[in-house]
Design a protein around this motif. Structure first.
Motif, PDB file in Angstrom:
ATOM      1  N   VAL A   1       0.842  -1.200   0.000  1.00 58.90           N
ATOM      2  CA  VAL A   1       0.000   0.000   0.000  1.00 58.90           C
ATOM      3  C   VAL A   1       0.874   1.245   0.000  1.00 58.90           C
ATOM      4  CG1 VAL A   1      -1.654   1.367   1.329  1.00 58.90           C
ATOM      5  CG2 VAL A   1      -1.976  -1.090   1.125  1.00 58.90           C
ATOM      6  N   PHE A   2       1.870   1.289   0.875  1.00 61.19           N
ATOM      7  CA  PHE A   2       2.689   2.485   0.968  1.00 61.19           C
ATOM      8  C   PHE A   2       3.689   2.608  -0.179  1.00 61.19           C
ATOM      9  CE2 PHE A   2       1.241   2.529   5.447  1.00 61.19           C
ATOM     10  CZ  PHE A   2       0.643   3.770   5.406  1.00 61.19           C
ATOM     11  N   VAL A   3       4.146   1.518  -0.735  1.00 58.11           N
ATOM     12  CA  VAL A   3       5.009   1.609  -1.917  1.00 58.11           C
ATOM     13  C   VAL A   3       4.235   2.264  -3.054  1.00 58.11           C
ATOM     14  CG1 VAL A   3       6.195   0.288  -3.717  1.00 58.11           C
ATOM     15  CG2 VAL A   3       6.534  -0.317  -1.317  1.00 58.11           C
ATOM     16  N   VAL A   4       3.022   1.778  -3.309  1.00 60.76           N
ATOM     17  CA  VAL A   4       2.209   2.329  -4.398  1.00 60.76           C
ATOM     18  C   VAL A   4       1.840   3.784  -4.104  1.00 60.76           C
ATOM     19  CG1 VAL A   4      -0.013   2.150  -5.601  1.00 60.76           C
ATOM     20  CG2 VAL A   4       1.335   0.083  -5.127  1.00 60.76           C
ATOM     21  N   THR A   5       1.394   4.056  -2.884  1.00 63.75           N
ATOM     22  CA  THR A   5       0.993   5.417  -2.522  1.00 63.75           C
ATOM     23  C   THR A   5       2.152   6.397  -2.683  1.00 63.75           C
ATOM     24  OG1 THR A   5      -0.642   4.583  -0.954  1.00 63.75           O
ATOM     25  CG2 THR A   5       0.062   6.880  -0.677  1.00 63.75           C
ATOM     26  N   ASN A   6       3.311   6.042  -2.149  1.00 64.84           N
ATOM     27  CA  ASN A   6       4.457   6.945  -2.239  1.00 64.84           C
ATOM     28  C   ASN A   6       4.975   7.081  -3.661  1.00 64.84           C
ATOM     29  OD1 ASN A   6       4.860   7.954   0.488  1.00 64.84           O
ATOM     30  ND2 ASN A   6       5.149   5.816   1.006  1.00 64.84           N
ATOM     31  N   ALA A   7       4.898   6.025  -4.446  1.00 62.61           N
ATOM     32  CA  ALA A   7       5.286   6.118  -5.856  1.00 62.61           C
ATOM     33  C   ALA A   7       4.326   7.049  -6.602  1.00 62.61           C
ATOM     34  CB  ALA A   7       5.308   4.739  -6.497  1.00 62.61           C
ATOM     35  N   MET A   8       3.034   6.976  -6.263  1.00 63.88           N
ATOM     36  CA  MET A   8       2.059   7.868  -6.888  1.00 63.88           C
ATOM     37  C   MET A   8       2.281   9.315  -6.448  1.00 63.88           C
ATOM     38  SD  MET A   8      -1.298   5.417  -6.722  1.00 63.88           S
ATOM     39  CE  MET A   8      -2.426   6.555  -7.500  1.00 63.88           C
ATOM     40  N   LEU A   9       2.663   9.515  -5.197  1.00 68.78           N
ATOM     41  CA  LEU A   9       2.988  10.862  -4.728  1.00 68.78           C
ATOM     42  C   LEU A   9       4.203  11.409  -5.465  1.00 68.78           C
ATOM     43  CD1 LEU A   9       2.409  10.466  -0.895  1.00 68.78           C
ATOM     44  CD2 LEU A   9       1.041  11.811  -2.505  1.00 68.78           C
ATOM     45  N   LEU A  10       5.186  10.561  -5.701  1.00 71.08           N
ATOM     46  CA  LEU A  10       6.363  10.971  -6.462  1.00 71.08           C
ATOM     47  C   LEU A  10       5.944  11.372  -7.874  1.00 71.08           C
ATOM     48  CD1 LEU A  10       9.401  11.331  -6.821  1.00 71.08           C
ATOM     49  CD2 LEU A  10       9.564   8.874  -7.262  1.00 71.08           C
ATOM     50  N   LEU A  11       5.078  10.586  -8.480  1.00 76.34           N
ATOM     51  CA  LEU A  11       4.598  10.902  -9.824  1.00 76.34           C
ATOM     52  C   LEU A  11       3.860  12.240  -9.847  1.00 76.34           C
ATOM     53  CD1 LEU A  11       4.206  10.087 -12.785  1.00 76.34           C
ATOM     54  CD2 LEU A  11       2.139   8.871 -12.066  1.00 76.34           C
ATOM     55  N   THR A  12       3.013  12.506  -8.841  1.00 74.39           N
ATOM     56  CA  THR A  12       2.298  13.788  -8.831  1.00 74.39           C
ATOM     57  C   THR A  12       3.266  14.953  -8.673  1.00 74.39           C
ATOM     58  OG1 THR A  12       1.826  13.749  -6.445  1.00 74.39           O
ATOM     59  CG2 THR A  12       0.153  12.805  -7.920  1.00 74.39           C
ATOM     60  N   ALA A  13       4.331  14.763  -7.900  1.00 72.93           N
ATOM     61  CA  ALA A  13       5.325  15.832  -7.743  1.00 72.93           C
ATOM     62  C   ALA A  13       6.040  16.091  -9.056  1.00 72.93           C
ATOM     63  CB  ALA A  13       6.332  15.473  -6.652  1.00 72.93           C
ATOM     64  N   VAL A  14       6.393  15.044  -9.778  1.00 69.11           N
ATOM     65  CA  VAL A  14       7.069  15.203 -11.073  1.00 69.11           C
ATOM     66  C   VAL A  14       6.137  15.899 -12.062  1.00 69.11           C
ATOM     67  CG1 VAL A  14       8.042  13.958 -13.050  1.00 69.11           C
ATOM     68  CG2 VAL A  14       8.653  13.274 -10.714  1.00 69.11           C
ATOM     69  N   VAL A  15       4.892  15.441 -12.129  1.00 67.46           N
ATOM     70  CA  VAL A  15       3.924  16.063 -13.042  1.00 67.46           C
ATOM     71  C   VAL A  15       3.708  17.522 -12.665  1.00 67.46           C
ATOM     72  CG1 VAL A  15       1.497  16.051 -13.794  1.00 67.46           C
ATOM     73  CG2 VAL A  15       2.795  13.907 -13.676  1.00 67.46           C
ATOM     74  N   GLY A  16       3.588  17.801 -11.371  1.00 71.82           N
ATOM     75  CA  GLY A  16       3.422  19.183 -10.908  1.00 71.82           C
ATOM     76  C   GLY A  16       4.592  20.057 -11.312  1.00 71.82           C
ATOM     77  N   GLN A  17       5.801  19.527 -11.184  1.00 70.33           N
ATOM     78  CA  GLN A  17       6.995  20.288 -11.563  1.00 70.33           C
ATOM     79  C   GLN A  17       7.012  20.551 -13.066  1.00 70.33           C
ATOM     80  OE1 GLN A  17       9.791  21.621  -9.507  1.00 70.33           O
ATOM     81  NE2 GLN A  17       9.561  22.707 -11.418  1.00 70.33           N
ATOM     82  N   VAL A  18       6.685  19.554 -13.862  1.00 70.14           N
ATOM     83  CA  VAL A  18       6.636  19.724 -15.320  1.00 70.14           C
ATOM     84  C   VAL A  18       5.581  20.760 -15.693  1.00 70.14           C
ATOM     85  CG1 VAL A  18       6.055  18.564 -17.497  1.00 70.14           C
ATOM     86  CG2 VAL A  18       7.576  17.448 -15.850  1.00 70.14           C
ATOM     87  N   MET A  19       4.420  20.676 -15.038  1.00 76.75           N
ATOM     88  CA  MET A  19       3.364  21.665 -15.311  1.00 76.75           C
ATOM     89  C   MET A  19       3.836  23.074 -14.966  1.00 76.75           C
ATOM     90  SD  MET A  19       0.015  19.547 -13.965  1.00 76.75           S
ATOM     91  CE  MET A  19      -0.892  21.033 -13.648  1.00 76.75           C
ATOM     92  N   ALA A  20       4.507  23.223 -13.832  1.00 80.15           N
ATOM     93  CA  ALA A  20       5.008  24.540 -13.432  1.00 80.15           C
ATOM     94  C   ALA A  20       6.024  25.056 -14.442  1.00 80.15           C
ATOM     95  CB  ALA A  20       5.619  24.462 -12.033  1.00 80.15           C
ATOM     96  N   TRP A  21       6.933  24.185 -14.888  1.00 80.01           N
ATOM     97  CA  TRP A  21       7.922  24.605 -15.891  1.00 80.01           C
ATOM     98  C   TRP A  21       7.237  25.067 -17.171  1.00 80.01           C
ATOM     99  CZ3 TRP A  21      11.624  19.880 -15.263  1.00 80.01           C
ATOM    100  CH2 TRP A  21      12.559  20.154 -14.254  1.00 80.01           C
ATOM    101  N   ARG A  22       6.260  24.293 -17.613  1.00 79.20           N
ATOM    102  CA  ARG A  22       5.573  24.637 -18.855  1.00 79.20           C
ATOM    103  C   ARG A  22       4.832  25.960 -18.727  1.00 79.20           C
ATOM    104  NH1 ARG A  22       2.489  19.944 -21.672  1.00 79.20           N
ATOM    105  NH2 ARG A  22       2.560  21.504 -23.300  1.00 79.20           N
TER     106      ARG A  22
END
Length: 93
Positions: free
Chosen positions: A61-82
């Motif tokens: 549960v926590f591996v998946v949750t934390n991996a998804m949180l990492l993905l949202t942070a990466v997507v958020g950063q890409v969105m901010a850059w764009r």
């Protein structure tokens, strides 16, 4: 009795829905500077470390949750850059 993982998965779904909504709101914001880049750096670092920690504990549960949180942070950063016109590059020397 409910298995504890069910509670974990429900919490994950609520957290992801909240973060995705915030990302959409950020994307639609007229002021792309409103969110600090350090928020994403901190979230990516913490999420990567928590993903490794969760894997060491064997908590799916926590591996998946934390991996998804990492993905949202990466997507958020890409969105901010764009929104800001791309990643900042230093001026030529």
């Amino acid at each position: 009795m409910m298995h504890p993982d069910v509670l974990g998965w429900v919490a994950t779904a609520v957290l992801m829905a909240t973060l995705i909504r915030q990302m959409v709101k950020q994307w639609q914001s007229p002021n792309p500077e409103a969110v600090s880049k350090w928020l994403f750096v901190g979230q990516m670092t913490a999420s990567a470390l928590f993903t490794a920690y969760s894997a060491m504990l064997g908590s799916t549960v926590f591996v998946v949750t934390n991996a998804m949180l990492l993905l949202t942070a990466v997507v958020g950063q890409v969105m901010a850059w764009r929104r800001r016109g791309g990643p900042r590059t230093p001026p030529p020397c």
